[in-house]
Write a protein that holds these residues in place. Structure first.
Motif, mmCIF file in Angstrom:
data_model
loop_
_atom_site.group_PDB
_atom_site.id
_atom_site.type_symbol
_atom_site.label_atom_id
_atom_site.label_comp_id
_atom_site.label_asym_id
_atom_site.label_seq_id
_atom_site.Cartn_x
_atom_site.Cartn_y
_atom_site.Cartn_z
ATOM 1 N N HIS A 1 -2.483 0.145 3.425
ATOM 2 C CA HIS A 1 -2.181 -0.967 4.542
ATOM 3 C C HIS A 1 -3.423 -0.535 5.424
ATOM 4 O O HIS A 1 -3.048 0.304 6.242
ATOM 5 C CB HIS A 1 -0.927 -1.298 4.108
ATOM 6 C CG HIS A 1 0.066 -1.470 3.236
ATOM 7 N ND1 HIS A 1 -0.203 -2.903 3.146
ATOM 8 C CD2 HIS A 1 0.962 -0.190 2.877
ATOM 9 C CE1 HIS A 1 0.532 -2.551 1.870
ATOM 10 N NE2 HIS A 1 1.364 -1.664 2.085
ATOM 11 N N LEU A 2 -4.221 -1.112 6.128
ATOM 12 C CA LEU A 2 -5.833 -1.185 7.313
ATOM 13 C C LEU A 2 -4.926 -1.881 7.955
ATOM 14 O O LEU A 2 -5.324 -3.714 8.206
ATOM 15 C CB LEU A 2 -6.448 -0.948 5.988
ATOM 16 C CG LEU A 2 -7.087 -0.423 5.221
ATOM 17 C CD1 LEU A 2 -9.050 -1.440 5.171
ATOM 18 C CD2 LEU A 2 -6.879 0.914 5.030
ATOM 19 N N TYR B 1 -5.870 -2.627 11.679
ATOM 20 C CA TYR B 1 -7.187 -2.403 12.857
ATOM 21 C C TYR B 1 -7.389 -3.585 13.755
ATOM 22 O O TYR B 1 -6.800 -4.412 13.506
ATOM 23 C CB TYR B 1 -8.517 -2.097 12.038
ATOM 24 C CG TYR B 1 -8.588 -3.672 11.230
ATOM 25 C CD1 TYR B 1 -9.899 -4.450 11.835
ATOM 26 C CD2 TYR B 1 -8.160 -4.454 10.403
ATOM 27 C CE1 TYR B 1 -10.056 -6.336 11.428
ATOM 28 C CE2 TYR B 1 -8.473 -5.176 9.735
ATOM 29 C CZ TYR B 1 -9.716 -6.262 10.403
ATOM 30 O OH TYR B 1 -10.376 -7.369 10.055
ATOM 31 N N ILE C 1 -14.899 -2.138 9.270
ATOM 32 C CA ILE C 1 -13.354 -2.744 8.581
ATOM 33 C C ILE C 1 -14.216 -3.377 6.669
ATOM 34 O O ILE C 1 -13.982 -3.284 5.749
ATOM 35 C CB ILE C 1 -12.525 -3.672 8.696
ATOM 36 C CG1 ILE C 1 -11.473 -3.854 7.601
ATOM 37 C CG2 ILE C 1 -13.160 -4.897 8.818
ATOM 38 C CD1 ILE C 1 -10.432 -2.662 7.692
ATOM 39 N N LYS D 1 -13.203 -1.708 3.059
ATOM 40 C CA LYS D 1 -12.901 -2.439 2.171
ATOM 41 C C LYS D 1 -13.337 -1.884 0.444
ATOM 42 O O LYS D 1 -13.167 -2.440 -0.697
ATOM 43 C CB LYS D 1 -12.927 -3.565 2.863
ATOM 44 C CG LYS D 1 -11.574 -4.430 3.169
ATOM 45 C CD LYS D 1 -11.928 -5.477 4.021
ATOM 46 C CE LYS D 1 -11.961 -6.525 3.003
ATOM 47 N NZ LYS D 1 -11.611 -7.761 3.571
ATOM 48 N N THR E 1 -5.252 -2.502 -1.689
ATOM 49 C CA THR E 1 -5.530 -2.427 -0.219
ATOM 50 C C THR E 1 -5.052 -3.728 0.727
ATOM 51 O O THR E 1 -6.287 -4.594 -0.081
ATOM 52 C CB THR E 1 -6.982 -1.850 -0.404
ATOM 53 O OG1 THR E 1 -7.636 -0.855 -0.673
ATOM 54 C CG2 THR E 1 -7.318 -2.036 1.529
ATOM 55 N N THR E 2 -4.322 -3.902 1.133
ATOM 56 C CA THR E 2 -4.103 -5.042 2.239
ATOM 57 C C THR E 2 -5.480 -4.665 3.384
ATOM 58 O O THR E 2 -4.991 -3.744 4.242
ATOM 59 C CB THR E 2 -3.106 -5.439 2.207
ATOM 60 O OG1 THR E 2 -1.754 -4.627 2.769
ATOM 61 C CG2 THR E 2 -2.349 -5.331 0.665
ATOM 62 N N THR E 3 -5.280 -5.179 4.399
ATOM 63 C CA THR E 3 -5.678 -5.209 5.555
ATOM 64 C C THR E 3 -5.146 -6.354 6.477
ATOM 65 O O THR E 3 -4.845 -7.589 6.345
ATOM 66 C CB THR E 3 -7.443 -5.951 6.230
ATOM 67 O OG1 THR E 3 -7.792 -7.546 5.318
ATOM 68 C CG2 THR E 3 -8.333 -4.693 4.997
ATOM 69 N N TYR E 4 -4.719 -5.744 7.994
ATOM 70 C CA TYR E 4 -3.381 -6.662 9.171
ATOM 71 C C TYR E 4 -4.844 -6.134 10.232
ATOM 72 O O TYR E 4 -5.077 -4.988 10.810
ATOM 73 C CB TYR E 4 -2.473 -6.062 9.135
ATOM 74 C CG TYR E 4 -1.703 -6.941 9.736
ATOM 75 C CD1 TYR E 4 -1.440 -8.003 9.800
ATOM 76 C CD2 TYR E 4 -1.574 -6.074 11.244
ATOM 77 C CE1 TYR E 4 -0.783 -8.823 10.699
ATOM 78 C CE2 TYR E 4 -0.725 -7.055 11.770
ATOM 79 C CZ TYR E 4 -0.244 -8.338 11.814
ATOM 80 O OH TYR E 4 0.036 -8.929 12.980
#
Length: 534
Positions: free
Chosen positions: A400-401, A403, A412, A416, A424-427
């Motif tokens: 879980h990123l 940033y 990013i 990714k 992988t998830t991004t926030y």
């Protein structure tokens, strides 16, 4: 046969080398001169600096307040010791102001957590290459444990103290997690303040500082995780890394398949694997052009040890301003989400030692746009010898990123593409920079709530359990603001028997104005004799 030095450097490197030597010698000479200066001169410089900061916007004025003669009656002693609030645009309570002062003066993480009612349990981890790392376990009041372990790791040029510098208790992630029942551990890299010991190498030797990200990934992270799991009896833990702390974990898990079975998820705050270059184009070209230049400028040992010296002798608001200027020149960070009061306590614990080789490694990563292992400086692209990339696609742990959208260090899209897409998830955190995700004034709302969601916590229940239960009753002196315009506050200094920290003695008699109509004076209720800034 090549001529030593000449045969290994391009002709274009020489102007940069000359400049590097000039800067290095300039810093060395200034440090020597400052060391030899009499205390009276440094006191004078401190006093002048303080007067200058009075005229800046939203000033933070700090002076040392000292103990008077031991033969003074206690009643008179207490009556003559007063302090005033600083003028600020922020709402500052007496409790918050005193806590900032104590965090600023704290010498180690043990003292810092004690200010919030917690304790530190220190453990020594022996790595497989014989470094001794100090890791810390949060201890405190009894609470129902949830049998889950969380391991937090700091970033580049930092140590475990960065997690507990926030003035508001539950703006510190370790305290939130501990009170929710987690078993919380704080890690430290070799070479930083808490891990400066090797069984065979002397601290001042080049051999001790001959490490980069590779050694963090090969030894520090897996050996620390093994120690924590063995101590707790758990089979898995949750890893939370800040900046380089996340990159170390990615690198370690990518080639250590056993770790995939020991970590249930990786939460990366302000993650870094392939950062953008430096904001200053000159510095970016200078430091990327040749690793030899960086080594010539900083040696092959510890990076910028003089920072500790300058921090000790500088007026804290000035030190904070220099940090802000440096961050702007290097990364275009403006730190708008971190208050001046918060900077005083956080920036005091920002820097810790690491190796020059570690920074050289990062410049190699930035230059190649590839998250790779350290590449020998004596090889070139024409030699046919190429660096090995970390196999990040091999990571099987959920990632879980978190940033900041204005963080110049985080690319990013590249990150990714390097990591497994399906796990992988991004926030994104809007209008946040790198350090904002750790020390921003809204860090709980925009960062830590998301961390809690990844941990499957109900944030509404967290609020009921922690925040509502911890709303302190305001002190009467925090509510009533009397008009004491006739009071002449005196701060009596120059007692030779008192030890000092950060600031030299200053003869000052002054009263700080809160607003155009109101003055506030408070008697000092703490144990007398300790160094206090106001």
């Amino acid at each position: 046969m090549s001529i030593p030095l000449l045969g290994r450097l391009h002709i274009l490197d020489w102007p940069l080398i000359i400049m590097s030597f000039t800067l290095a010698w300039f810093e060395f000479i200034i440090s020597i001169i400052t060391t030899l200066l009499p205390d009276s001169f440094i006191e004078f410089c401190t006093f002048i600096t303080k007067q200058f900061f009075k005229f800046t916007s939203n000033p933070v004025n700090l002076i040392i307040q000292q103990k008077k003669k031991d033969n003074l009656p206690k009643e008179q002693y207490q009556q003559e010791f007063k302090y005033a609030y600083i003028k600020t645009d922020d709402a500052i309570t007496k409790k918050h102001y005193e806590l900032m002062i104590n965090l600023l003066n704290a010498e180690n993480v043990e003292q810092m957590v004690q200010l919030f009612g917690y304790q530190i349990e220190s453990h020594i981890v022996r790595t497989k290459d014989d470094y001794l790392l100090t890791i810390q376990r949060i201890k405190g009041k009894n609470r129902p444990p949830n049998d889950k372990v969380v391991y937090l790791h700091h970033g580049l040029l930092m140590n475990s103290e960065i997690w507990v510098t926030m003035i508001d208790k539950y703006q510190n992630l370790p305290f939130i997690l501990y009170d929710l029942g987690y078993d919380v551990w704080l890690g430290n890299n070799r070479g930083n303040k808490y891990s400066q010991k090797h069984l065979n190498f002397n601290l001042n030797s080049t051999s001790f500082w001959n490490f980069s990200l590779d050694e963090f990934a090969l030894f520090d992270i897996p050996n620390t995780i093994d120690y924590i799991l063995e101590s707790t009896g758990n089979e898995k833990l949750t890893y939370i890394g800040f900046s380089q702390g996340s990159a170390q974990a990615f690198a370690s898990v990518s080639f250590n398949q056993e770790l995939n079975n020991k970590i249930d998820q990786l939460i990366a705050i302000s993650p870094a694997t392939t950062p953008h270059g430096l904001y200053s184009k000159f510095l970016d070209v200078l430091l990327k052009s040749s690793p030899n230049i960086t080594y010539l400028l900083f040696s092959r040992k510890v990076l910028m040890p003089s920072c500790i010296f300058w921090q000790k002798i500088m007026y804290p608001p000035l030190f904070d301003s220099l940090i802000d200027i440096s961050n702007y020149l290097l990364f275009n960070w403006r730190a708008k989400n971190i208050t001046k009061l918060q900077k005083l306590s956080s920036y005091a614990h920002l820097y810790s030692t690491t190796s020059v080789k570690c920074v050289v490694h990062w410049f190699q990563v930035m230059s190649s746009k590839n998250f790779q292992m350290y590449h020998d400086v004596n090889t070139t692209s024409l030699s046919g010898l190429n660096p090995i990339s970390y196999p990040l696609k091999n990571i099987k742990v959920p990632i879980h990123l978190i940033y900041g959208t204005t963080d110049s260090l985080v690319d990013i899209d590249v990150m990714k593409n390097q990591l497994p897409l399906d796990s992988t998830t991004t926030y994104p955190v809007e209008n946040h920079e790198h350090l904002d995700n750790l020390w921003g004034n809204d860090v709980y709302e925009v960062v830590f709530k998301q961390v809690l969601k990844y941990l499957n916590e109900d944030v509404d229940k967290v609020y009921s359990r922690l925040f509502r239960a911890s709303n302190d009753v305001k002190l009467i002196e925090d509510i009533i603001r009397p008009n004491n315009s006739s009071i002449n506050e005196e701060v009596i200094l120059n007692d030779d028997s008192i030890n000092q920290s950060y600031l030299k003695q200053v003869n000052v008699g002054e009263r700080q104005k809160i607003d155009s109509n109101t003055y506030m004076d408070y008697e000092r209720n703490q144990t007398f004799g300790s160094n206090v800034f106001i």
